[in-house]
Scaffold this motif. Structure first.
Motif, PDB file in Angstrom:
ATOM      1  N   SER A  61       0.871  -1.174   0.000  1.00  9.30           N
ATOM      2  CA  SER A  61       0.000   0.000   0.000  1.00  9.30           C
ATOM      3  C   SER A  61       0.907   1.223   0.000  1.00  9.30           C
ATOM      4  CB  SER A  61      -0.879  -0.002   1.241  1.00  9.30           C
ATOM      5  OG  SER A  61      -1.568   1.233   1.379  1.00  9.30           O
ATOM      6  N   MET A  62       0.394   2.329  -0.500  1.00 14.25           N
ATOM      7  CA  MET A  62       1.189   3.546  -0.439  1.00 14.25           C
ATOM      8  C   MET A  62       0.317   4.736  -0.067  1.00 14.25           C
ATOM      9  SD  MET A  62       2.082   4.330  -4.438  1.00 14.25           S
ATOM     10  CE  MET A  62       0.868   4.988  -5.599  1.00 14.25           C
ATOM     11  N   VAL A  63       0.953   5.728   0.532  1.00 12.57           N
ATOM     12  CA  VAL A  63       0.289   6.979   0.876  1.00 12.57           C
ATOM     13  C   VAL A  63       0.716   8.008  -0.155  1.00 12.57           C
ATOM     14  CG1 VAL A  63      -0.054   8.765   2.627  1.00 12.57           C
ATOM     15  CG2 VAL A  63       0.372   6.387   3.331  1.00 12.57           C
ATOM     16  N   ILE A  64      -0.266   8.633  -0.809  1.00 10.83           N
ATOM     17  CA  ILE A  64       0.050   9.584  -1.874  1.00 10.83           C
ATOM     18  C   ILE A  64      -0.444  10.994  -1.526  1.00 10.83           C
ATOM     19  CG2 ILE A  64       0.126   7.913  -3.750  1.00 10.83           C
ATOM     20  CD1 ILE A  64      -2.791   8.660  -4.404  1.00 10.83           C
ATOM     21  N   VAL A  65       0.261  11.994  -2.053  1.00  8.88           N
ATOM     22  CA  VAL A  65      -0.120  13.398  -1.883  1.00  8.88           C
ATOM     23  C   VAL A  65       0.086  14.106  -3.218  1.00  8.88           C
ATOM     24  CG1 VAL A  65       0.540  13.416   0.555  1.00  8.88           C
ATOM     25  CG2 VAL A  65       2.206  14.138  -1.173  1.00  8.88           C
ATOM     26  N   LYS A  66      -0.436  15.306  -3.314  1.00  7.09           N
ATOM     27  CA  LYS A  66      -0.289  16.069  -4.554  1.00  7.09           C
ATOM     28  C   LYS A  66       1.078  16.757  -4.607  1.00  7.09           C
ATOM     29  CE  LYS A  66      -2.946  19.171  -7.530  1.00  7.09           C
ATOM     30  NZ  LYS A  66      -4.200  19.955  -7.665  1.00  7.09           N
ATOM     31  N   LYS A  67       1.604  16.880  -5.800  1.00  2.00           N
ATOM     32  CA  LYS A  67       2.882  17.567  -6.005  1.00  2.00           C
ATOM     33  C   LYS A  67       2.807  18.981  -5.414  1.00  2.00           C
ATOM     34  CE  LYS A  67       5.857  19.263  -9.748  1.00  2.00           C
ATOM     35  NZ  LYS A  67       5.984  19.373 -11.226  1.00  2.00           N
TER      36      LYS A  67
ATOM     37  N   ALA B  47      -9.036  11.939  -5.957  1.00  6.97           N
ATOM     38  CA  ALA B  47      -9.366  12.829  -4.840  1.00  6.97           C
ATOM     39  C   ALA B  47      -8.166  13.699  -4.479  1.00  6.97           C
ATOM     40  CB  ALA B  47      -9.816  12.012  -3.625  1.00  6.97           C
ATOM     41  N   VAL B  48      -6.974  13.096  -4.537  1.00  3.46           N
ATOM     42  CA  VAL B  48      -5.751  13.851  -4.257  1.00  3.46           C
ATOM     43  C   VAL B  48      -5.446  14.815  -5.400  1.00  3.46           C
ATOM     44  CG1 VAL B  48      -3.249  13.672  -3.948  1.00  3.46           C
ATOM     45  CG2 VAL B  48      -4.773  12.096  -2.747  1.00  3.46           C
ATOM     46  N   LEU B  49      -5.531  14.340  -6.614  1.00  2.00           N
ATOM     47  CA  LEU B  49      -5.237  15.173  -7.781  1.00  2.00           C
ATOM     48  C   LEU B  49      -6.150  16.400  -7.833  1.00  2.00           C
ATOM     49  CD1 LEU B  49      -3.691  15.541 -10.492  1.00  2.00           C
ATOM     50  CD2 LEU B  49      -5.574  14.283 -11.578  1.00  2.00           C
ATOM     51  N   ASN B  50      -7.436  16.200  -7.537  1.00  2.00           N
ATOM     52  CA  ASN B  50      -8.409  17.290  -7.614  1.00  2.00           C
ATOM     53  C   ASN B  50      -8.428  18.179  -6.374  1.00  2.00           C
ATOM     54  OD1 ASN B  50      -9.231  16.373 -10.147  1.00  2.00           O
ATOM     55  ND2 ASN B  50     -10.815  15.035  -9.287  1.00  2.00           N
TER      56      ASN B  50
ATOM     57  N   LEU C 272       0.944  14.228   8.292  1.00  2.00           N
ATOM     58  CA  LEU C 272      -0.432  13.842   7.992  1.00  2.00           C
ATOM     59  C   LEU C 272      -1.433  14.237   9.083  1.00  2.00           C
ATOM     60  CD1 LEU C 272       0.065  10.267   6.466  1.00  2.00           C
ATOM     61  CD2 LEU C 272      -0.751  12.309   5.267  1.00  2.00           C
ATOM     62  N   LYS C 273      -0.951  14.551  10.258  1.00  2.00           N
ATOM     63  CA  LYS C 273      -1.850  14.899  11.360  1.00  2.00           C
ATOM     64  C   LYS C 273      -2.713  16.108  10.989  1.00  2.00           C
ATOM     65  CE  LYS C 273       0.608  13.017  15.356  1.00  2.00           C
ATOM     66  NZ  LYS C 273       1.196  13.317  16.692  1.00  2.00           N
ATOM     67  N   GLY C 274      -4.013  15.957  11.257  1.00  2.00           N
ATOM     68  CA  GLY C 274      -4.945  17.041  11.001  1.00  2.00           C
ATOM     69  C   GLY C 274      -5.343  17.199   9.547  1.00  2.00           C
ATOM     70  N   LYS C 275      -4.996  16.224   8.713  1.00  2.00           N
ATOM     71  CA  LYS C 275      -5.290  16.313   7.280  1.00  2.00           C
ATOM     72  C   LYS C 275      -6.527  15.508   6.901  1.00  2.00           C
ATOM     73  CE  LYS C 275      -1.525  18.712   6.775  1.00  2.00           C
ATOM     74  NZ  LYS C 275      -1.597  20.179   6.605  1.00  2.00           N
ATOM     75  N   LYS C 276      -6.954  15.691   5.667  1.00  2.00           N
ATOM     76  CA  LYS C 276      -8.088  14.944   5.115  1.00  2.00           C
ATOM     77  C   LYS C 276      -7.531  13.833   4.222  1.00  2.00           C
ATOM     78  CE  LYS C 276     -11.724  17.262   3.734  1.00  2.00           C
ATOM     79  NZ  LYS C 276     -12.637  18.069   2.896  1.00  2.00           N
ATOM     80  N   ILE C 277      -7.887  12.589   4.541  1.00  2.00           N
ATOM     81  CA  ILE C 277      -7.319  11.435   3.834  1.00  2.00           C
ATOM     82  C   ILE C 277      -8.422  10.603   3.173  1.00  2.00           C
ATOM     83  CG2 ILE C 277      -5.890   9.364   4.033  1.00  2.00           C
ATOM     84  CD1 ILE C 277      -4.698  10.545   6.585  1.00  2.00           C
ATOM     85  N   ALA C 278      -8.246  10.267   1.892  1.00  2.00           N
ATOM     86  CA  ALA C 278      -9.167   9.378   1.185  1.00  2.00           C
ATOM     87  C   ALA C 278      -8.781   7.931   1.498  1.00  2.00           C
ATOM     88  CB  ALA C 278      -9.099   9.627  -0.321  1.00  2.00           C
TER      89      ALA C 278
ATOM     90  N   THR D  27      -8.969  15.814  -1.213  1.00  2.00           N
ATOM     91  CA  THR D  27      -8.324  15.345   0.017  1.00  2.00           C
ATOM     92  C   THR D  27      -6.840  15.687  -0.043  1.00  2.00           C
ATOM     93  OG1 THR D  27      -7.848  13.127  -0.849  1.00  2.00           O
ATOM     94  CG2 THR D  27      -9.961  13.431   0.298  1.00  2.00           C
ATOM     95  N   ASP D  28      -6.211  15.702   1.126  1.00  2.00           N
ATOM     96  CA  ASP D  28      -4.778  16.020   1.186  1.00  2.00           C
ATOM     97  C   ASP D  28      -3.911  14.813   0.866  1.00  2.00           C
ATOM     98  OD1 ASP D  28      -5.107  18.778   2.259  1.00  2.00           O
ATOM     99  OD2 ASP D  28      -5.960  17.700   3.973  1.00  2.00           O
ATOM    100  N   ALA D  29      -4.454  13.624   1.110  1.00  2.00           N
ATOM    101  CA  ALA D  29      -3.687  12.393   0.898  1.00  2.00           C
ATOM    102  C   ALA D  29      -4.663  11.251   0.631  1.00  2.00           C
ATOM    103  CB  ALA D  29      -2.829  12.085   2.119  1.00  2.00           C
ATOM    104  N   ALA D  30      -4.126  10.093   0.265  1.00  2.00           N
ATOM    105  CA  ALA D  30      -4.964   8.901   0.045  1.00  2.00           C
ATOM    106  C   ALA D  30      -4.150   7.654   0.313  1.00  2.00           C
ATOM    107  CB  ALA D  30      -5.510   8.879  -1.381  1.00  2.00           C
ATOM    108  N   PHE D  31      -4.849   6.616   0.766  1.00  2.00           N
ATOM    109  CA  PHE D  31      -4.253   5.291   0.925  1.00  2.00           C
ATOM    110  C   PHE D  31      -4.690   4.456  -0.272  1.00  2.00           C
ATOM    111  CE2 PHE D  31      -4.795   5.635   5.849  1.00  2.00           C
ATOM    112  CZ  PHE D  31      -3.776   6.578   5.896  1.00  2.00           C
ATOM    113  N   VAL D  32      -3.745   4.000  -1.090  1.00  2.00           N
ATOM    114  CA  VAL D  32      -4.066   3.204  -2.277  1.00  2.00           C
ATOM    115  C   VAL D  32      -3.042   2.090  -2.454  1.00  2.00           C
ATOM    116  CG1 VAL D  32      -5.181   5.129  -3.484  1.00  2.00           C
ATOM    117  CG2 VAL D  32      -2.722   4.745  -3.781  1.00  2.00           C
ATOM    118  N   PHE D  33      -3.390   1.122  -3.295  1.00  2.00           N
ATOM    119  CA  PHE D  33      -2.420   0.069  -3.577  1.00  2.00           C
ATOM    120  C   PHE D  33      -1.324   0.624  -4.479  1.00  2.00           C
ATOM    121  CE2 PHE D  33      -5.670  -0.611  -6.935  1.00  2.00           C
ATOM    122  CZ  PHE D  33      -4.876  -0.556  -8.077  1.00  2.00           C
TER     123      PHE D  33
END
Length: 313
Positions: A142-148, A206-209, A158-164, A212-218
């Motif tokens: 799994s990986m945690v992703i964020v926007k450039k 969700a991250v790209l748009n 990540l604390k206090g952020k919005k995560i998908a 959300t600030d981050a997402a958990f994805v495979f």
């Protein structure tokens, strides 16, 4: 006369009792003999959505004809709404075969609804860039992703952020990153706002748009949207990778006969090696093929789920 009437009534009652006992015995015998001896006259297969949930059924439908040719019986493919519904369907014997992620399989096996048949293989992923290697693997991360350009440079940010996230039963979309972040001092359930999305592609978007600030994805779910967003690999970036997770399963209902299990496993392995069959399984779940598996391969899943459950108590 009264004696003969009494004898007749007694005799009738005795015969009824004997017949009832015989029927009861036969019923118990039938039930016992049917255990692990179910051979389908038609096969119901169900998938769970992991990415592009609305198109999975259309992609998987051609599998019906290929399996019918190998098994000689009608085959129906459908897509469940989530992991829990397919487990319930297998438990109630409405579904014979489930394409289950590792967490879904563990849940189904615990309920006595499913046994492992096969485990998927995928190409390994090379980072950076998220490109496939030529080596097949029976696990993924799994990986945690964020926007450039995000202010989030590491998991500590990540604390206090919005995560998908995906459903709480999802290994890559929830359990693995949640457990490992908790072990590093980040309690996402308390420290963050979690947004549940359906499909890992939706997590990437969700991250790209900026939803959300981050997402958990495979790893690497960015490839799923690469066709529509060619520059996704530079616009959305991973900041953390988890430890390996066992690959997806093909699971069967627990009363399925050994003979049919063997026939079914052989059919899936054979189909996956054909050009048409490989195209189907690759487009649905990025599977490259299937190998025989065993329940103990998923003990690591049970370990992570126990930690996750303990943390939510």
């Amino acid at each position: 006369m009264k004696f003969w009437k009494t004898l007749a009534v007694t005799g009738t009652a005795l015969l009824a009792a004997v017949a009832l006992t015989a029927c009861s015995s036969k019923s118990a015998s039938d039930k016992s003999s049917s255990k692990d001896d179910y051979t389908p006259k038609s096969l119901n297969i169900q998938f769970v959505p992991s990415s592009q949930a609305d198109t999975i059924e259309a992609k998987a439908k051609p599998l019906e004809g290929l399996l019918k040719k190998e098994l000689g019986i009608p085959v129906k493919v459908s897509v469940s709404t989530d992991y829990n519904s397919i487990v319930e369907a297998m438990d109630s014997k409405q579904v014979d075969v489930g394409f289950l992620p590792p967490d879904g399989y563990v849940q189904a096996h615990k309920q006595g609804a499913a046994d492992i048949l096969l485990q998927a293989q995928r190409f390994g992923i090379k980072q950076p860039g998220g490109l496939n290697t030529t080596k097949l693997a029976d696990s993924y991360r799994s990986m945690v992703i964020v926007k450039k350009g995000s202010s989030i440079k590491s998991i500590k940010d990540l604390k206090g952020k919005k995560i998908a996230v995906q459903d709480v039963t999802s290994s890559a979309g929830y359990i693995w990153p949640m457990v490992e972040l908790k072990q590093k001092g980040i309690d996402i359930a308390k420290d963050d706002t979690l947004v549940t999305v359906k499909g890992h592609d939706q997590g990437v978007m969700a991250v790209l748009n900026g939803d959300t600030d981050a997402a958990f994805v495979f790893e690497d779910a960015r490839n799923v949207v690469k066709k529509d967003v060619p520059n996704i690999m530079t616009e959305v970036l991973p900041i953390y990778f988890t430890k390996p997770i066992p690959n997806d399963t093909i699971a069967v209902r627990t009363d399925m006969s050994k003979a049919f299990r063997t026939k079914l496993a052989d059919a899936f392995i054979k189909i996956a090696k054909t050009k048409k069959g490989h195209a189907i399984i690759s487009s649905v779940y990025t599977h490259e093929g299937y190998v025989h598996s065993k329940d103990s391969n998923f003990n690591i899943v049970r370990k992570y789920e126990k930690i996750a459950n303990d943390e939510t108590k």
